[in-house]
Design a protein around this motif. Sequence first.
Motif, PDB file in Angstrom:
ATOM      1  N   SER A 202      14.408 -22.248   3.083  1.00  0.00           N
ATOM      2  CA  SER A 202      14.974 -20.895   2.970  1.00  0.00           C
ATOM      3  C   SER A 202      14.342 -20.088   1.842  1.00  0.00           C
ATOM      4  O   SER A 202      14.816 -19.017   1.485  1.00  0.00           O
ATOM      5  CB  SER A 202      16.493 -20.957   2.803  1.00  0.00           C
ATOM      6  OG  SER A 202      16.828 -21.489   1.546  1.00  0.00           O
ATOM      7  N   LEU A 203      13.236 -20.612   1.287  1.00  0.00           N
ATOM      8  CA  LEU A 203      12.528 -19.908   0.204  1.00  0.00           C
ATOM      9  C   LEU A 203      11.290 -19.222   0.773  1.00  0.00           C
ATOM     10  O   LEU A 203      10.480 -19.848   1.466  1.00  0.00           O
ATOM     11  CB  LEU A 203      12.124 -20.939  -0.871  1.00  0.00           C
ATOM     12  CG  LEU A 203      11.550 -20.490  -2.224  1.00  0.00           C
ATOM     13  CD1 LEU A 203      10.109 -20.051  -2.172  1.00  0.00           C
ATOM     14  CD2 LEU A 203      12.420 -19.494  -2.950  1.00  0.00           C
ATOM     15  N   ARG A 204      11.156 -17.943   0.490  1.00  0.00           N
ATOM     16  CA  ARG A 204       9.925 -17.231   0.844  1.00  0.00           C
ATOM     17  C   ARG A 204       9.311 -16.718  -0.454  1.00  0.00           C
ATOM     18  O   ARG A 204      10.022 -16.223  -1.338  1.00  0.00           O
ATOM     19  CB  ARG A 204      10.285 -16.074   1.766  1.00  0.00           C
ATOM     20  CG  ARG A 204       9.064 -15.332   2.262  1.00  0.00           C
ATOM     21  CD  ARG A 204       9.448 -14.310   3.329  1.00  0.00           C
ATOM     22  NE  ARG A 204       8.305 -13.431   3.570  1.00  0.00           N
ATOM     23  CZ  ARG A 204       8.390 -12.161   3.902  1.00  0.00           C
ATOM     24  NH1 ARG A 204       9.569 -11.586   4.058  1.00  0.00           N
ATOM     25  NH2 ARG A 204       7.302 -11.451   4.098  1.00  0.00           N
ATOM     26  N   TRP A 205       7.992 -16.816  -0.577  1.00  0.00           N
ATOM     27  CA  TRP A 205       7.304 -16.423  -1.815  1.00  0.00           C
ATOM     28  C   TRP A 205       6.231 -15.389  -1.493  1.00  0.00           C
ATOM     29  O   TRP A 205       5.447 -15.582  -0.569  1.00  0.00           O
ATOM     30  CB  TRP A 205       6.648 -17.648  -2.464  1.00  0.00           C
ATOM     31  CG  TRP A 205       6.063 -17.383  -3.826  1.00  0.00           C
ATOM     32  CD1 TRP A 205       4.966 -16.624  -4.117  1.00  0.00           C
ATOM     33  CD2 TRP A 205       6.561 -17.872  -5.066  1.00  0.00           C
ATOM     34  NE1 TRP A 205       4.750 -16.621  -5.470  1.00  0.00           N
ATOM     35  CE2 TRP A 205       5.716 -17.376  -6.089  1.00  0.00           C
ATOM     36  CE3 TRP A 205       7.638 -18.681  -5.436  1.00  0.00           C
ATOM     37  CZ2 TRP A 205       5.900 -17.667  -7.430  1.00  0.00           C
ATOM     38  CZ3 TRP A 205       7.831 -18.975  -6.774  1.00  0.00           C
ATOM     39  CH2 TRP A 205       6.964 -18.466  -7.764  1.00  0.00           C
ATOM     40  N   ILE A 206       6.192 -14.324  -2.253  1.00  0.00           N
ATOM     41  CA  ILE A 206       5.106 -13.343  -2.120  1.00  0.00           C
ATOM     42  C   ILE A 206       4.465 -13.154  -3.497  1.00  0.00           C
ATOM     43  O   ILE A 206       5.164 -12.911  -4.481  1.00  0.00           O
ATOM     44  CB  ILE A 206       5.630 -11.977  -1.615  1.00  0.00           C
ATOM     45  CG1 ILE A 206       6.215 -12.116  -0.200  1.00  0.00           C
ATOM     46  CG2 ILE A 206       4.519 -10.926  -1.625  1.00  0.00           C
ATOM     47  CD1 ILE A 206       6.844 -10.829   0.338  1.00  0.00           C
ATOM     48  N   ASP A 207       3.145 -13.308  -3.567  1.00  0.00           N
ATOM     49  CA  ASP A 207       2.415 -12.945  -4.786  1.00  0.00           C
ATOM     50  C   ASP A 207       2.185 -11.444  -4.730  1.00  0.00           C
ATOM     51  O   ASP A 207       1.428 -10.977  -3.870  1.00  0.00           O
ATOM     52  CB  ASP A 207       1.071 -13.679  -4.842  1.00  0.00           C
ATOM     53  CG  ASP A 207       1.258 -15.181  -5.042  1.00  0.00           C
ATOM     54  OD1 ASP A 207       1.988 -15.572  -5.970  1.00  0.00           O
ATOM     55  OD2 ASP A 207       0.693 -15.960  -4.249  1.00  0.00           O
ATOM     56  N   GLY A 208       2.846 -10.699  -5.599  1.00  0.00           N
ATOM     57  CA  GLY A 208       2.714  -9.246  -5.558  1.00  0.00           C
ATOM     58  C   GLY A 208       3.520  -8.609  -6.665  1.00  0.00           C
ATOM     59  O   GLY A 208       4.165  -9.296  -7.454  1.00  0.00           O
ATOM     60  N   VAL A 209       3.457  -7.287  -6.730  1.00  0.00           N
ATOM     61  CA  VAL A 209       4.142  -6.523  -7.780  1.00  0.00           C
ATOM     62  C   VAL A 209       5.206  -5.636  -7.132  1.00  0.00           C
ATOM     63  O   VAL A 209       4.892  -4.897  -6.193  1.00  0.00           O
ATOM     64  CB  VAL A 209       3.146  -5.643  -8.567  1.00  0.00           C
ATOM     65  CG1 VAL A 209       3.858  -4.837  -9.651  1.00  0.00           C
ATOM     66  CG2 VAL A 209       2.034  -6.495  -9.169  1.00  0.00           C
ATOM     67  N   VAL A 210       6.440  -5.721  -7.620  1.00  0.00           N
ATOM     68  CA  VAL A 210       7.490  -4.812  -7.176  1.00  0.00           C
ATOM     69  C   VAL A 210       7.323  -3.509  -7.953  1.00  0.00           C
ATOM     70  O   VAL A 210       7.284  -3.517  -9.187  1.00  0.00           O
ATOM     71  CB  VAL A 210       8.883  -5.417  -7.409  1.00  0.00           C
ATOM     72  CG1 VAL A 210       9.978  -4.392  -7.125  1.00  0.00           C
ATOM     73  CG2 VAL A 210       9.069  -6.657  -6.539  1.00  0.00           C
ATOM     74  N   THR A 211       7.200  -2.401  -7.231  1.00  0.00           N
ATOM     75  CA  THR A 211       6.977  -1.114  -7.903  1.00  0.00           C
ATOM     76  C   THR A 211       8.267  -0.304  -8.018  1.00  0.00           C
ATOM     77  O   THR A 211       8.370   0.557  -8.884  1.00  0.00           O
ATOM     78  CB  THR A 211       5.906  -0.283  -7.174  1.00  0.00           C
ATOM     79  OG1 THR A 211       6.283  -0.171  -5.801  1.00  0.00           O
ATOM     80  CG2 THR A 211       4.540  -0.946  -7.270  1.00  0.00           C
ATOM     81  N   SER A 212       9.251  -0.560  -7.141  1.00  0.00           N
ATOM     82  CA  SER A 212      10.539   0.135  -7.282  1.00  0.00           C
ATOM     83  C   SER A 212      11.623  -0.626  -6.545  1.00  0.00           C
ATOM     84  O   SER A 212      11.337  -1.467  -5.676  1.00  0.00           O
ATOM     85  CB  SER A 212      10.446   1.569  -6.744  1.00  0.00           C
ATOM     86  OG  SER A 212      10.245   1.545  -5.346  1.00  0.00           O
ATOM     87  N   ALA A 213      12.869  -0.345  -6.933  1.00  0.00           N
ATOM     88  CA  ALA A 213      14.034  -0.934  -6.269  1.00  0.00           C
ATOM     89  C   ALA A 213      15.040   0.186  -6.044  1.00  0.00           C
ATOM     90  O   ALA A 213      15.140   1.118  -6.848  1.00  0.00           O
ATOM     91  CB  ALA A 213      14.648  -2.026  -7.143  1.00  0.00           C
ATOM     92  N   SER A 214      15.780   0.099  -4.940  1.00  0.00           N
ATOM     93  CA  SER A 214      16.811   1.112  -4.679  1.00  0.00           C
ATOM     94  C   SER A 214      17.956   0.475  -3.901  1.00  0.00           C
ATOM     95  O   SER A 214      17.906  -0.707  -3.555  1.00  0.00           O
ATOM     96  CB  SER A 214      16.208   2.294  -3.906  1.00  0.00           C
ATOM     97  OG  SER A 214      15.626   1.827  -2.712  1.00  0.00           O
ATOM     98  N   GLY A 215      18.996   1.276  -3.653  1.00  0.00           N
ATOM     99  CA  GLY A 215      20.142   0.782  -2.897  1.00  0.00           C
ATOM    100  C   GLY A 215      21.251   0.312  -3.803  1.00  0.00           C
ATOM    101  O   GLY A 215      21.267   0.601  -5.009  1.00  0.00           O
ATOM    102  N   SER A 216      22.192  -0.425  -3.223  1.00  0.00           N
ATOM    103  CA  SER A 216      23.337  -0.923  -3.985  1.00  0.00           C
ATOM    104  C   SER A 216      23.759  -2.264  -3.414  1.00  0.00           C
ATOM    105  O   SER A 216      23.179  -2.741  -2.434  1.00  0.00           O
ATOM    106  CB  SER A 216      24.485   0.094  -3.937  1.00  0.00           C
ATOM    107  OG  SER A 216      24.791   0.364  -2.587  1.00  0.00           O
ATOM    108  N   LYS A 217      24.754  -2.858  -4.052  1.00  0.00           N
ATOM    109  CA  LYS A 217      25.239  -4.201  -3.706  1.00  0.00           C
ATOM    110  C   LYS A 217      25.339  -4.381  -2.195  1.00  0.00           C
ATOM    111  O   LYS A 217      25.854  -3.500  -1.508  1.00  0.00           O
ATOM    112  CB  LYS A 217      26.614  -4.388  -4.366  1.00  0.00           C
ATOM    113  CG  LYS A 217      27.155  -5.799  -4.306  1.00  0.00           C
ATOM    114  CD  LYS A 217      28.358  -5.898  -5.228  1.00  0.00           C
ATOM    115  CE  LYS A 217      29.033  -7.245  -5.121  1.00  0.00           C
ATOM    116  NZ  LYS A 217      30.099  -7.388  -6.126  1.00  0.00           N
TER     117      LYS A 217
END
Length: 295
Positions: free
Chosen positions: A70-85
Amino acid sequence: MHDVIVVGGSYAGMAAALQLVRARKTVLVIDAGQRRNRFASHSHGFLGQDGASPADIATEARRQLQAYPSLRWIDGVVTSASGSKDDFSVMLDDGEAHFGRRLLFATGVSDELPAIDGLAERWGKAVFHCPYCHGYELDQGRIGVIATGPMSVHQAQLLPEWGQVTFLTNDCVSLDADARRDLIQRGVVIEEALIDRLDGDADVLLADGRRLPFAGLFTASRCTPSSPVASNLGCELMDTPMGKQLWTAETKETSILGAFACGDVARAPHSVSLAVGDGAWAGAQIHRSLVWPEG
Ligand code: FAD
Ligand code: MG
């Protein structure tokens, strides 16, 4: 939709992810591969791994983690996050969006180093910040402490545990009579000439032409979160004696509900052990928040 997106897959983020995949949650780890200790060839003080290479510790942890389906891995950079719980999304540098019910920021901190010629290239090799990590290996030799501000007086007072200390004030701190007396009582030599540059292994060249050779140097860097993504989402920051970090409750939840933070970016002081412990705790707390969303 993943149960949890972990931004930052180093010691803290992987320790959290491990608890979560073991609870059979779906976890996406996104990691830019810029661990804070990448400048050092040996890591000390982490139980069972004392003296191991920081990269080897991380590689083995990642191998064990990726064995869980159940683990997925991505080598990369998160540039933004949005949304809510229950409904977060993150955007990657490749333009892809990913979705998760919970977010965990384990993005670490960056060290702002004193602007002294020759210092940055010796960081993690001959210039350090943590005596517990790198003090023992100096074999009780001569230690220079390069001041960056008033906190440096405490660093200079602690370091005689590891060797003969010279405190280089470098115009960054002015010592009152009490501070001078405390330093001298600890056997610290006070050197107030300006630093010109570093040379050789760990030699300090002073502006007046003198050369002071040391076994190693310590300096208090100023820490800031490596990534602006959490604060851009609205997570509150707080000041610490070391710089800035994300504010969290005891549960490691930030001021944005459903978004958590752990490791160097969300606690002080800093070490691999403390990041791993903080991550394990955050992982369990995120799991609980999925079971009992109202807290
Ligand atoms: P980090 O290890 O810094 O990892 C953060 C991860 O998040 C990185 O992989 C980074 O690329 C990733 N990331 C950040 N932003 C994003 C983004 N937007 N998208 C995707 N990924 C992102 N501690 C010890 O216990 N022993 C030692 O001997 C020791 N030596 C050290 C030597 C040096 C020179 C330094 C600077 C530190 C040392 N430390 C040591 C401290 C140790 O490195 C930290 O405490 C530890 O790395 C913190 O772990 P972390 O997971 O919180 O953050
Ligand atoms: Mg991490």
